[in-house]
Each structure stands twice: as C-alpha cells, then as structure tokens.
Design a protein around this motif. Structure first.
Motif, PDB file in Angstrom:
ATOM      1  N   MET A 112       5.524  13.035  19.965  1.00 22.79           N
ATOM      2  CA  MET A 112       4.228  12.740  19.133  1.00 22.79           C
ATOM      3  C   MET A 112       4.813  13.160  17.617  1.00 22.79           C
ATOM      4  N   GLY A 113       4.447  12.243  16.852  1.00 20.41           N
ATOM      5  CA  GLY A 113       4.648  12.657  15.407  1.00 20.41           C
ATOM      6  C   GLY A 113       6.053  12.532  14.692  1.00 20.41           C
ATOM      7  N   ARG A 114       6.973  12.180  15.707  1.00 24.64           N
ATOM      8  CA  ARG A 114       8.438  11.772  15.099  1.00 24.64           C
ATOM      9  C   ARG A 114       8.767  10.730  14.425  1.00 24.64           C
ATOM     10  N   ALA A 115       7.915   9.610  14.594  1.00 24.27           N
ATOM     11  CA  ALA A 115       7.952   8.273  14.047  1.00 24.27           C
ATOM     12  C   ALA A 115       7.289   8.306  12.620  1.00 24.27           C
ATOM     13  N   LEU A 116       6.328   9.360  12.755  1.00 23.71           N
ATOM     14  CA  LEU A 116       5.734   9.412  11.071  1.00 23.71           C
ATOM     15  C   LEU A 116       6.602  10.218  10.034  1.00 23.71           C
ATOM     16  N   LEU A 117       7.413  10.917  10.503  1.00 24.81           N
ATOM     17  CA  LEU A 117       8.365  11.467   9.681  1.00 24.81           C
ATOM     18  C   LEU A 117       9.357  10.590   9.146  1.00 24.81           C
ATOM     19  N   ASP A 118       9.689   9.689   9.834  1.00 24.11           N
ATOM     20  CA  ASP A 118      10.764   8.437   9.362  1.00 24.11           C
ATOM     21  C   ASP A 118      10.214   7.436   8.704  1.00 24.11           C
ATOM     22  N   ALA A 120       6.371   6.937   7.650  1.00 28.53           N
ATOM     23  CA  ALA A 120       5.420   6.960   6.692  1.00 28.53           C
ATOM     24  C   ALA A 120       5.227   8.003   5.763  1.00 28.53           C
ATOM     25  N   PRO A 121       5.859   7.801   4.495  1.00 29.38           N
ATOM     26  CA  PRO A 121       6.086   8.618   3.557  1.00 29.38           C
ATOM     27  C   PRO A 121       5.005   9.556   3.316  1.00 29.38           C
ATOM     28  N   GLU A 122       3.699   9.184   3.230  1.00 27.31           N
ATOM     29  CA  GLU A 122       2.362   9.660   2.903  1.00 27.31           C
ATOM     30  C   GLU A 122       2.111  10.584   4.181  1.00 27.31           C
ATOM     31  N   ALA A 123       2.307  10.401   5.440  1.00 30.11           N
ATOM     32  CA  ALA A 123       2.322  11.223   6.520  1.00 30.11           C
ATOM     33  C   ALA A 123       3.003  12.026   6.562  1.00 30.11           C
ATOM     34  N   ALA A 124       4.597  11.934   6.312  1.00 32.29           N
ATOM     35  CA  ALA A 124       5.468  12.715   6.229  1.00 32.29           C
ATOM     36  C   ALA A 124       5.147  14.044   5.464  1.00 32.29           C
ATOM     37  N   LYS A 125       4.680  13.521   4.150  1.00 33.19           N
ATOM     38  CA  LYS A 125       4.460  14.490   3.188  1.00 33.19           C
ATOM     39  C   LYS A 125       3.262  15.496   3.649  1.00 33.19           C
ATOM     40  N   VAL A 425       6.148 -12.627   1.235  1.00 33.26           N
ATOM     41  CA  VAL A 425       6.304 -13.970   1.731  1.00 33.26           C
ATOM     42  C   VAL A 425       6.481 -14.942   0.776  1.00 33.26           C
ATOM     43  N   THR A 426       5.625 -14.865  -0.354  1.00 36.57           N
ATOM     44  CA  THR A 426       5.862 -15.808  -1.601  1.00 36.57           C
ATOM     45  C   THR A 426       7.071 -15.964  -2.097  1.00 36.57           C
ATOM     46  N   ASP A 427       7.574 -14.710  -2.445  1.00 38.60           N
ATOM     47  CA  ASP A 427       8.780 -14.378  -3.108  1.00 38.60           C
ATOM     48  C   ASP A 427       9.921 -14.697  -2.189  1.00 38.60           C
ATOM     49  N   GLN A 428       9.924 -14.974  -1.082  1.00 40.21           N
ATOM     50  CA  GLN A 428      11.397 -15.133  -0.212  1.00 40.21           C
ATOM     51  C   GLN A 428      11.990 -13.772  -0.134  1.00 40.21           C
ATOM     52  N   LYS A 429      11.279 -12.703   0.005  1.00 38.08           N
ATOM     53  CA  LYS A 429      12.024 -11.329  -0.110  1.00 38.08           C
ATOM     54  C   LYS A 429      12.301 -10.983   1.560  1.00 38.08           C
ATOM     55  N   PRO A 430      12.801  -9.707   1.512  1.00 37.76           N
ATOM     56  CA  PRO A 430      13.170  -9.448   2.893  1.00 37.76           C
ATOM     57  C   PRO A 430      11.831  -9.076   3.710  1.00 37.76           C
ATOM     58  N   PRO A 431      12.018  -9.275   4.901  1.00 39.29           N
ATOM     59  CA  PRO A 431      11.035  -9.504   5.870  1.00 39.29           C
ATOM     60  C   PRO A 431       9.713  -9.060   5.536  1.00 39.29           C
ATOM     61  N   ALA A 432       8.707 -10.179   5.461  1.00 42.36           N
ATOM     62  CA  ALA A 432       7.313  -9.885   4.897  1.00 42.36           C
ATOM     63  C   ALA A 432       6.566  -8.851   5.776  1.00 42.36           C
ATOM     64  N   HIS A 433       6.453  -8.801   6.851  1.00 47.93           N
ATOM     65  CA  HIS A 433       5.695  -7.589   7.655  1.00 47.93           C
ATOM     66  C   HIS A 433       6.431  -6.514   8.434  1.00 47.93           C
ATOM     67  N   ARG A 434       7.633  -6.225   7.832  1.00 49.50           N
ATOM     68  CA  ARG A 434       8.344  -5.080   7.892  1.00 49.50           C
ATOM     69  C   ARG A 434       7.347  -3.718   7.585  1.00 49.50           C
ATOM     70  N   ALA A 435       7.344  -2.916   8.364  1.00 47.26           N
ATOM     71  CA  ALA A 435       6.334  -1.754   7.967  1.00 47.26           C
ATOM     72  C   ALA A 435       6.924  -0.529   7.463  1.00 47.26           C
ATOM     73  N   ASP A 436       8.140  -0.790   6.812  1.00 45.43           N
ATOM     74  CA  ASP A 436       8.991   0.622   6.313  1.00 45.43           C
ATOM     75  C   ASP A 436       8.660   0.999   4.991  1.00 45.43           C
ATOM     76  N   ARG A 437       7.448   0.695   4.709  1.00 42.73           N
ATOM     77  CA  ARG A 437       7.058   1.186   3.243  1.00 42.73           C
ATOM     78  C   ARG A 437       5.793   2.059   3.542  1.00 42.73           C
ATOM     79  N   GLY A 438       5.425   2.550   4.712  1.00 44.65           N
ATOM     80  CA  GLY A 438       4.275   3.505   5.158  1.00 44.65           C
ATOM     81  C   GLY A 438       3.185   3.091   4.453  1.00 44.65           C
TER      82      GLY A 438
END
Length: 438
Positions: A112-118, A120-125, A425-438
């Motif tokens: 538990m908690g390990r994925a938060l460290l990698d 979700a920046p707010e959670a990792a803080k 999505v509109t700007d055709q940037k990298p994957p729209a729903h990748r949740a790597d921004r926390g």
C-alpha cells in the motif's frame, strides 16, 4: 528521504464517455473496444468533447493500467458483463455532496502507498512530510517487503494514517471537497486533519501517541466483527466468560467486539456455531475496551498541549452521542476516542438525514463499505454512491482513477482532471487520459 524509481510503472488510463441513453453508450463502448483492439491509441477513441455530458446523461468510465485492460473493460460493459474495470451511471447529481470516510485498523496490506510515491506528486509530498514527523518514518516502511499485515499498532496504524492523508490531499489537489468527514476509530485522526481541526504535525503526533500507547496496552487482546445488532452483541458479550465488550457500532446488524484474546475467540466460535457470520480483525490489541484504561492518563498528559482549530469542514463525531459535539480533537477527546465504542452507524445515519447520498472511503483497502451500505439501506437512502479509494493488491494509481470515474458517472465534474483531458485531446498531444500528472 527522497524516493526514486529507475523503472517507473506504466501510468494507468481513465476513459470517460457519456451519451443520451444506455443504448448509445453501449454502442460507443463497443466501437471504442474494437478500435483499441485494432491498435488505436486510447486518446484516439475519445471525442474531443464528451457527448451529452450534462445533467441526467448516461455515463461510462473505464480505468486500467494498459490497453488490454481498457479493451476488456469496454467489451465487458458492451456485453453486459460485470468487471471492476468499468463503472457506469446516470449523472443525477448524487456525487455533488460527498462524505469522506476514514476507516481504522484492518485496511493495511503489503504494498500500500507505493504507487502514490511514483505517481501522485501531491500525495508523495505528504508522505515525505510524514516521513519526518512520524517516529518510524513512512517511506522506508511502505517500500519494505517486511511491512506485513499483522504488525503491532504502533507500526501499522501510522502507515494507514499516512496513506489516508496522502490520498485525501491528492483528491483535494483536483478540486474535490467533502461535504463532511467521518472516521472510524483510528480514522478519526485523518478526519480531524482533513476537516481542519488539526495540523498535519499535530495529527501525526496524535497517531504516534495513540498507536504507541495502544500497543503498550495490547496484552494479547483481540477484536472481531460479528453480524449482530449492538444490543444482542452486548448481551452475548456479558454471557461470555472473561472480558469481552462491544467496541464499535458499525452498522445496524454489524458490531465489533473486543477483549481478552481467548474470550473474544470463544465468543466468535460460539456465534459461528449458531450460523452468525464473524470475522477476526488483524490486530493484537483491544482498543475501545477496559484494557486501554491504564494508558488513558498518559495519553491525556502527552497530548495536553493540543490546540485544535474549529473545523472548516463538518466533522461528524463517532465518539459522542451528539454528532456535532464541542471540544473536538482535544486530548480528552482522543482519550474518549480510544476508550468508547465507535458510533459509526449513528454518524452515517446523521449524514443520511442531511441528504448526503455519496460516500467515499479513503484508505488502503475498504473496511467501511459494507457497514455504509447497510446503514444507508436502513435509512432508506435511494441509490447511494458508495465507493473506495483503495483496493488490496491494486496500485493506487488505478484504484483512484476508478474512484474518479465513479464520481463522474454520478454527475461530478472534476475541473483539474477535465482541463488536462480536453486540452490534450484537442491539441493531439500525448495520451489524453494518462494519469501521470497526479
């Protein structure tokens, strides 16, 4: 301490769809599934702007760690098959007023908690801050393979608290706010912090003192959940040789009992022989019983200088008969929290009578979902939303996106997440729903 991971796990995906009716939503899901199976990237299967995203629209979300999981979730929904990967619902506004619920001991699991460290920046803080504030640290115990499920309270409970608070902070960073908070036993400390009654430093101190003294008072105690109302459970406790008492009113037909290990296990055996469903809780202590009386003076003394603030979010007490008592979060309150039975079902009933239909359990693994559903059913709440932020053996990055999906399906718009999705999505940037921004 800083945390690095040379090979981070792949980010999960959250796909969100809406339509005017269920048939149109099913067609959309089937088409998206076929496109993904043919090699399309996830962002390519989404419209630039969800259709019929307004009130009363039919909504679907699918969360998974990879494309194969997305295909499975979409195809299962289209075929009418259950799967934890998809959530659907009508945007009826139920999620507009949501109570955040924090459970107690028993929700822990290794990993538990390990994925938060990698992820979700707010959670990792928050976890890094608690790594300094809590006596045994946080990050190394969460990353260690030795963080087993049967550790003593002073080892396990601070980690549960850390995951709860870090998860709540991540939800807060997305703009989500609870209508009210409620905690079960240990969970009241996280509730106190989220409500604004305690700073993170003070909340960490309460957890450290409370768990250390509970471990000191353990003495081989045991706890168990029994499917009986609290009055029947109390009578059975009185008839059991040794000391065993009611520790928590979890639901109308679910009670936690605690006391001497031998007496508690004897009661469980007798009830199971009668066909009563019981479950031993993974803890070797007897909180909410006479066994903690000896440490209460020390708890009051060590926390005597607490100066809690007035909560800025309603905090529904599970200690006192009045769900909105005065003197919340003082040293004496935490002594009562450790000694008195937990009045969880009474607190949830109070929330239900205030018109709240949406409940999010925040923690590593759900322990409150069944009692929440039972209490809401008894209160006659129509079609409540009851969902958890964590799931045993599921990385938080996936389970949290499933939580967001469940809230979206019941009408909640999530501004911070939605802005990222639509812009990309509109700007055709990298994957729209990748949740790597926390």
């Amino acid at each position: 301490m800083p945390h690095t991971n040379a090979v981070p796990p792949p980010p999960p995906w959250l796909l969100m769809f809406s339509a005017a009716d269920r048939a149109a939503l099913t067609d959309t899901a089937r088409t998206a599934s076929e496109l993904l199976a043919d090699g399309a990237r996830p962002e390519a299967v989404l419209p630039a702007r969800p259709l019929s995203a307004g009130p009363e629209s039919e909504r679907l979300t699918v969360a998974a760690a990879d494309t194969a999981g997305l295909v499975e979730g979409l195809s299962f929904f289209a075929d009418g098959l259950p799967s934890p990967r998809w959530v659907s619902g009508r945007a009826d506004g139920a999620a507009a007023r949501t109570a955040w619920c924090f459970g107690g001991h028993g929700s822990q699991w290794p990993g538990m908690g390990r994925a938060l460290l990698d992820w979700a920046p707010e959670a990792a803080k928050v976890l890094r801050e608690l790594d300094v504030l809590l006596p045994n640290g946080v990050i190394e115990p969460l990353l260690s393979a030795a963080d087993g499920e049967l550790g003593p309270p002073d080892t396990t409970q601070p980690l549960i608290f850390a995951v709860q608070v870090a998860t709540a902070r991540w939800l807060w960073s997305l703009g989500l706010r609870p209508e009210a908070v409620v905690g079960h036993s240990l969970g009241e400390v996280a509730a106190a912090h989220v409500a604004g009654a305690l700073t993170l430093e003070d909340a960490a101190r309460v957890v450290a003192v409370r768990s250390r003294l509970l471990a000191k008072a353990g003495g081989g105690g045991a706890m168990a959940t029994v499917n009986l109302d609290r009055h029947t459970a109390a009578r059975r406790c009185e008839r059991t040789p040794g000391t065993v008492v009611v520790a928590a009113h979890s639901a109308p037909q679910q009670t936690v009992v605690t006391g001497e290990g031998e007496a508690t296990r004897a009661l469980v055996s007798a009830l199971e022989a009668e066909g009563v469903r019981c479950r031993l809780i993974r803890i070797n202590a007897a909180s909410h019983s006479p066994f903690v009386d000896s440490v209460l003076p020390q708890l009051r003394a060590e926390l005597a200088d607490l100066a809690p603030a007035t909560p800025h979010i309603p905090w529904i007490s599970t200690v006192d008969a009045d769900p909105d008592p005065v003197g919340l979060a003082t040293a004496d309150y935490w002594a009562r929290n450790l000694r008195r039975p937990v009045r969880f079902t009474q607190a949830v009933s109070a929330l239900a009578r205030r018109g709240i239909r949406s409940y999010v359990e925040i923690g590593p693994h759900p322990v409150l979902i069944p009692p929440l559903r039972e209490t809401l059913r008894a209160e006659g709440v129509d079609d409540p939303l009851v969902v958890a932020s964590g799931q045993r053996q599921t990385p938080e990055s996936v389970s949290l996106l499933r939580l967001l999906g469940a809230l979206y399906c019941r009408g909640l718009e999530i501004p911070a997440l939605d802005d990222h999705i639509r812009a990309e999505v509109t700007d055709q940037k990298p994957p729209a729903h990748r949740a790597d921004r926390g």
